[in-house]
Design a protein around this motif. Structure first.
Motif, PDB file in Angstrom:
ATOM      1  N   ALA A   1      40.790 -13.564 -48.790  1.00  0.00           N
ATOM      2  CA  ALA A   1      40.956 -13.497 -47.331  1.00  0.00           C
ATOM      3  C   ALA A   1      39.968 -12.546 -46.675  1.00  0.00           C
ATOM      4  N   ASN A   2      39.496 -11.550 -47.427  1.00  0.00           N
ATOM      5  CA  ASN A   2      38.610 -10.530 -46.840  1.00  0.00           C
ATOM      6  C   ASN A   2      38.170  -9.548 -47.931  1.00  0.00           C
ATOM      7  N   SER A   3      37.368  -8.568 -47.539  1.00  0.00           N
ATOM      8  CA  SER A   3      36.933  -7.540 -48.502  1.00  0.00           C
ATOM      9  C   SER A   3      38.107  -6.749 -49.047  1.00  0.00           C
ATOM     10  N   THR A   4      39.047  -6.465 -48.184  1.00  0.00           N
ATOM     11  CA  THR A   4      40.192  -5.654 -48.595  1.00  0.00           C
ATOM     12  C   THR A   4      40.899  -6.284 -49.789  1.00  0.00           C
ATOM     13  N   GLN A   5      41.140  -7.574 -49.691  1.00  0.00           N
ATOM     14  CA  GLN A   5      41.806  -8.260 -50.808  1.00  0.00           C
ATOM     15  C   GLN A   5      40.918  -8.237 -52.059  1.00  0.00           C
TER      16      GLN A   5
ATOM     17  N   GLU B   1      33.245   5.952 -47.975  1.00  0.00           N
ATOM     18  CA  GLU B   1      34.040   4.723 -48.116  1.00  0.00           C
ATOM     19  C   GLU B   1      35.041   4.467 -47.001  1.00  0.00           C
ATOM     20  N   HIS B   2      35.310   3.187 -46.861  1.00  0.00           N
ATOM     21  CA  HIS B   2      36.350   2.653 -45.993  1.00  0.00           C
ATOM     22  C   HIS B   2      37.678   2.771 -46.757  1.00  0.00           C
ATOM     23  N   ASN B   3      38.774   2.776 -46.034  1.00  0.00           N
ATOM     24  CA  ASN B   3      40.083   2.851 -46.690  1.00  0.00           C
ATOM     25  C   ASN B   3      40.355   1.690 -47.646  1.00  0.00           C
ATOM     26  N   SER B   4      39.645   0.598 -47.476  1.00  0.00           N
ATOM     27  CA  SER B   4      39.876  -0.535 -48.377  1.00  0.00           C
ATOM     28  C   SER B   4      39.327  -0.264 -49.780  1.00  0.00           C
ATOM     29  N   VAL B   5      38.497   0.760 -49.913  1.00  0.00           N
ATOM     30  CA  VAL B   5      38.109   1.252 -51.237  1.00  0.00           C
ATOM     31  C   VAL B   5      38.995   2.437 -51.611  1.00  0.00           C
TER      32      VAL B   5
ATOM     33  N   CYS C   1      31.362   1.711 -54.611  1.00  0.00           N
ATOM     34  CA  CYS C   1      30.799   2.258 -53.375  1.00  0.00           C
ATOM     35  C   CYS C   1      30.418   1.178 -52.386  1.00  0.00           C
ATOM     36  N   THR C   2      30.288   1.616 -51.149  1.00  0.00           N
ATOM     37  CA  THR C   2      29.875   0.711 -50.096  1.00  0.00           C
ATOM     38  C   THR C   2      28.351   0.594 -50.117  1.00  0.00           C
ATOM     39  N   HIS C   3      27.845  -0.493 -49.535  1.00  0.00           N
ATOM     40  CA  HIS C   3      26.398  -0.649 -49.407  1.00  0.00           C
ATOM     41  C   HIS C   3      25.904   0.067 -48.153  1.00  0.00           C
ATOM     42  N   ALA C   4      26.797   0.179 -47.150  1.00  0.00           N
ATOM     43  CA  ALA C   4      26.440   0.913 -45.928  1.00  0.00           C
ATOM     44  C   ALA C   4      27.700   1.463 -45.299  1.00  0.00           C
ATOM     45  N   SER C   5      27.589   2.653 -44.731  1.00  0.00           N
ATOM     46  CA  SER C   5      28.741   3.255 -44.067  1.00  0.00           C
ATOM     47  C   SER C   5      29.033   2.531 -42.761  1.00  0.00           C
ATOM     48  N   ASN C   6      30.303   2.227 -42.543  1.00  0.00           N
ATOM     49  CA  ASN C   6      30.671   1.573 -41.281  1.00  0.00           C
ATOM     50  C   ASN C   6      30.817   2.592 -40.163  1.00  0.00           C
ATOM     51  N   VAL C   7      30.645   3.886 -40.495  1.00  0.00           N
ATOM     52  CA  VAL C   7      30.691   4.915 -39.455  1.00  0.00           C
ATOM     53  C   VAL C   7      29.283   5.247 -38.969  1.00  0.00           C
TER      54      VAL C   7
ATOM     55  N   VAL D   1      30.508  -3.038 -55.695  1.00  0.00           N
ATOM     56  CA  VAL D   1      29.888  -2.787 -54.390  1.00  0.00           C
ATOM     57  C   VAL D   1      30.681  -3.471 -53.276  1.00  0.00           C
ATOM     58  N   ASP D   2      30.932  -2.710 -52.220  1.00  0.00           N
ATOM     59  CA  ASP D   2      31.569  -3.234 -51.005  1.00  0.00           C
ATOM     60  C   ASP D   2      30.445  -3.583 -50.024  1.00  0.00           C
ATOM     61  N   ALA D   3      30.190  -4.867 -49.874  1.00  0.00           N
ATOM     62  CA  ALA D   3      29.070  -5.316 -49.030  1.00  0.00           C
ATOM     63  C   ALA D   3      29.532  -5.736 -47.639  1.00  0.00           C
ATOM     64  N   SER D   4      30.665  -5.213 -47.211  1.00  0.00           N
ATOM     65  CA  SER D   4      31.242  -5.645 -45.921  1.00  0.00           C
ATOM     66  C   SER D   4      30.269  -5.517 -44.762  1.00  0.00           C
ATOM     67  N   GLN D   5      29.475  -4.453 -44.750  1.00  0.00           N
ATOM     68  CA  GLN D   5      28.602  -4.217 -43.598  1.00  0.00           C
ATOM     69  C   GLN D   5      27.198  -4.789 -43.777  1.00  0.00           C
ATOM     70  N   THR D   6      26.893  -5.343 -44.913  1.00  0.00           N
ATOM     71  CA  THR D   6      25.492  -5.725 -45.164  1.00  0.00           C
ATOM     72  C   THR D   6      25.286  -7.178 -45.582  1.00  0.00           C
TER      73      THR D   6
ATOM     74  N   PHE E   1      32.877  -9.056 -50.565  1.00  0.00           N
ATOM     75  CA  PHE E   1      32.342  -9.329 -49.219  1.00  0.00           C
ATOM     76  C   PHE E   1      33.419  -9.876 -48.296  1.00  0.00           C
ATOM     77  N   THR E   2      33.166  -9.724 -47.008  1.00  0.00           N
ATOM     78  CA  THR E   2      34.073 -10.280 -46.007  1.00  0.00           C
ATOM     79  C   THR E   2      33.263 -11.255 -45.166  1.00  0.00           C
ATOM     80  N   GLY E   3      33.894 -12.347 -44.723  1.00  0.00           N
ATOM     81  CA  GLY E   3      33.123 -13.395 -44.059  1.00  0.00           C
ATOM     82  C   GLY E   3      32.889 -13.170 -42.577  1.00  0.00           C
ATOM     83  N   HIS E   4      33.704 -12.296 -41.965  1.00  0.00           N
ATOM     84  CA  HIS E   4      33.754 -12.279 -40.495  1.00  0.00           C
ATOM     85  C   HIS E   4      32.853 -11.258 -39.832  1.00  0.00           C
ATOM     86  N   LYS E   5      32.117 -10.478 -40.633  1.00  0.00           N
ATOM     87  CA  LYS E   5      31.239  -9.470 -40.018  1.00  0.00           C
ATOM     88  C   LYS E   5      29.804 -10.008 -40.014  1.00  0.00           C
ATOM     89  N   SER E   6      28.934  -9.370 -40.820  1.00  0.00           N
ATOM     90  CA  SER E   6      27.524  -9.775 -40.790  1.00  0.00           C
ATOM     91  C   SER E   6      27.292 -11.189 -41.337  1.00  0.00           C
TER      92      SER E   6
HETATM   93  C1  LIG Z   1      32.612  -0.716 -45.235  1.00  0.00           C
HETATM   94  C2  LIG Z   1      33.804  -1.603 -45.029  1.00  0.00           C
HETATM   95  N1  LIG Z   1      34.536  -1.984 -46.098  1.00  0.00           N
HETATM   96  C3  LIG Z   1      35.607  -2.801 -45.964  1.00  0.00           C
HETATM   97  C4  LIG Z   1      36.002  -3.287 -44.741  1.00  0.00           C
HETATM   98  C5  LIG Z   1      37.224  -4.151 -44.668  1.00  0.00           C
HETATM   99  O1  LIG Z   1      36.934  -5.432 -44.272  1.00  0.00           O
HETATM  100  P1  LIG Z   1      38.119  -6.487 -44.079  1.00  0.00           P
HETATM  101  O2  LIG Z   1      39.018  -5.884 -43.017  1.00  0.00           O
HETATM  102  O3  LIG Z   1      37.454  -7.717 -43.616  1.00  0.00           O
HETATM  103  O4  LIG Z   1      38.825  -6.607 -45.354  1.00  0.00           O
HETATM  104  C6  LIG Z   1      35.262  -2.927 -43.607  1.00  0.00           C
HETATM  105  C7  LIG Z   1      35.640  -3.409 -42.252  1.00  0.00           C
HETATM  106  O5  LIG Z   1      36.525  -2.982 -41.585  1.00  0.00           O
HETATM  107  C8  LIG Z   1      34.140  -2.066 -43.758  1.00  0.00           C
HETATM  108  O6  LIG Z   1      33.415  -1.697 -42.700  1.00  0.00           O
END
Ligand SMILES: Cc1ncc(COP(=O)(O)O)c(C=O)c1O
Lengths: 78, 381
Positions: free
Chosen positions: B69-73, B95-99, B143-149, B172-177, B195-200
């Motif tokens: 469903a998304n990166s979190t899952q 990292e994002h809380n999903s990591v 780790c993430t590929h890029a900080s979402n902050v 690797v969490d590629a959510s932002q890249t 990866f998540t489909g709804h961002k980049s």
């Molecule tokens: C770096 C990073 N990781 C993970 C996520 C989680 O993505 P999602 O909510 O699509 O699972 C996000 C987005 O909020 C993010 O920016």
């Protein structure tokens, strides 16, 4: 009862395997099509590739050349 | 509305994405559930998308691409499956809380030990500490590929090489890249890419996935309907079905497929260049404003298209609200689900205002946003 033909049938572990075979077959011009898996193979669900028995060699070559994974193949009256 | 919150979700999607979802809803059945036209049409779309994702991320076998469903899952499935009692895992303060949360849960419930690589003043990971953090029981780095902050990138080639050298899993969490920066799992030594489909990637929400190197198996997170091997008591072991119990988001995946085509047609380099241009234009202007504090390392030649800032001591939420109310500009305040990054910058209370840019923004929009920040900064100090 529906009249049956002797066919070559390939069964798969997953839908992804079935679709990979379909694509390879279309590209190579190998005949046949995806059907719901015959109950003689399994009463579960899933897809199978059905083709005339005469084209069996083409399929066997295709499976080998493309390193396609599948569950098993059968000669079946379907 | 001027939408500058693409790091949360891409809002301006290519037309073809919406069309694909619409068509899918009208024509697609359930993939792998039956052999009729509608079901096969869904199966073909999903398989085609698997291949496109495999191609994008350098995965040789499309069966190693799993839709979620998304990166979190994806991150939960991966972290839950790879690490166990007695293991040590390294992650970063970016990292994002999903990591972080799946790792904290492992720490609390299973006794996995965790080390968090800190960042330097600009919010870049302290690579120099990697060796120091290594322990005999270190099992992997997440780790993430890029900080979402901040938009700061992590050098995943460098960390991948470190993991290879020390025989560690590399997640690797590629959510932002994903879709904008080139990622090659094989070349970069990545074991699991989430990866998540709804961002980049420009696809619909509710799409995402993970790519898994062949040597690695993850336990089933969920078991149930698979469309195959129905009379066995256990869920199939074969990938990707092993990790895809239940009906997939076929309609969403059809949209993701169209998004991937759009990325290919437009060119990842062109998309990135345009986003970088918008980010740099905004950054170069707002950094001149006296009361502005910007977070992140802008000396990096490549970074995610994000500029995060504060105006004096004003709470970020109030700035975001003024931007929305007065200028109809969408930005994101608060903690961005990245608590350690905010602790690092000491912005836990104030938060920070994140501007994130898209290929589809216009220069005029960027200029309006610059002017808005300037006016608020003048008024509020
Ligand atoms: C770096 C990073 N990781 C993970 C996520 C989680 O993505 P999602 O909510 O699509 O699972 C996000 C987005 O909020 C993010 O920016």
């Amino acid at each position: 009862m529906r009249k049956k033909e002797l066919c070559f049938v390939v069964a798969f572990h997953t839908t992804t395997e079935a679709l990979a075979l379909e694509e390879a077959a279309h590209q190579a011009g190998v005949v046949g099509r995806l059907i719901p898996i015959p109950t003689q193979i399994t009463a579960g669900c899933g897809l199978a590739w059905k083709m005339p028995i005469t084209a069996r060699a083409d399929m066997e070559q295709l499976l080998q050349q493309n390193h396609l994974t599948y569950d098993a193949s059968y000669e079946l009256w379907v | 509305m001027i939408y500058l919150d693409s790091a949360a979700t891409s809002f301006h999607k290519p037309e073809a994405v919406a069309d694909a979802v619409y068509n899918a809803i009208r024509h697609m059945g359930n993939s792998g559930r039956g052999g009729h036209t509608a079901s096969l049409s869904a199966a073909r779309v999903i398989y085609g998308t698997r291949k496109k994702i495999a191609n994008l991320f350098g995965v040789s076998d499309p069966a190693q691409v799993v839709f979620t469903a998304n990166s979190t899952q994806s991150l939960n499935m991966t972290i839950q499956g790879l690490f166990h009692a007695g293991d040590h895992v390294i992650t970063t303060a970016m990292e994002h809380n999903s990591v972080l949360r799946p790792l904290y849960r492992k720490e609390q419930q299973e006794g996995v030990s965790l080390s968090i690589l800190p960042c330097d003043a600009c919010g870049t990971v302290r690579y120099d500490l990697l060796e120091e953090y290594l322990q005999p029981n270190t099992k992997g780095i997440v780790c993430t590929h890029a900080s979402n902050v901040t938009g700061n990138m992590v050098d995943i080639v460098r960390i991948g090489a470190f993991c290879k050298k020390h025989n560690l899993y590399f997640v690797v969490d590629a959510s932002q890249t994903a879709g904008v920066f080139s990622i090659d799992m094989e070349q970069m030594g990545i074991d699991v890419l989430c990866f998540t489909g709804h961002k980049s990637l420009m696809g619909p929400q509710g799409t995402g996935g993970l790519c898994l190197q062949k040597e690695i198996t993850l336990p089933c997170f969920c078991v149930g309907g698979s469309g195959v091997q129905s009379y066995r008591k256990i869920h199939p072991e074969e990938m990707p079905t092993h990790l895809e119990a239940g009906t997939l988001n076929g309609h969403g995946i059809a949209g993701l497929s169209a998004a991937l085509d759009w990325i290919t047609e437009t060119g990842m380099d062109n998309i990135r260049a345009q986003e970088q241009k918008h980010m740099r234009m905004f950054y170069e202007a707002v950094r001149q404003i006296p009361q502005i504090k910007i977070y992140g390392d802008f000396s990096q030649s490549e970074r995610a298209p994000i500029v995060t800032l504060n105006i004096g001591d004003n709470p970020a939420e109030e700035v975001c609200d003024a931007l929305a109310e007065r200028y109809d500009i969408a930005t994101r305040g608060g903690a961005h689900c990245a608590p350690l990054m905010h602790q690092h910058f000491q912005t836990e209370t104030q938060g920070a205002v994140r501007f994130s840019f898209s290929y589809f923004n216009t220069e005029e929009e960027i200029q309006t946003a610059i002017q808005a920040v300037r006016e608020i900064a003048e008024e509020w100090t």
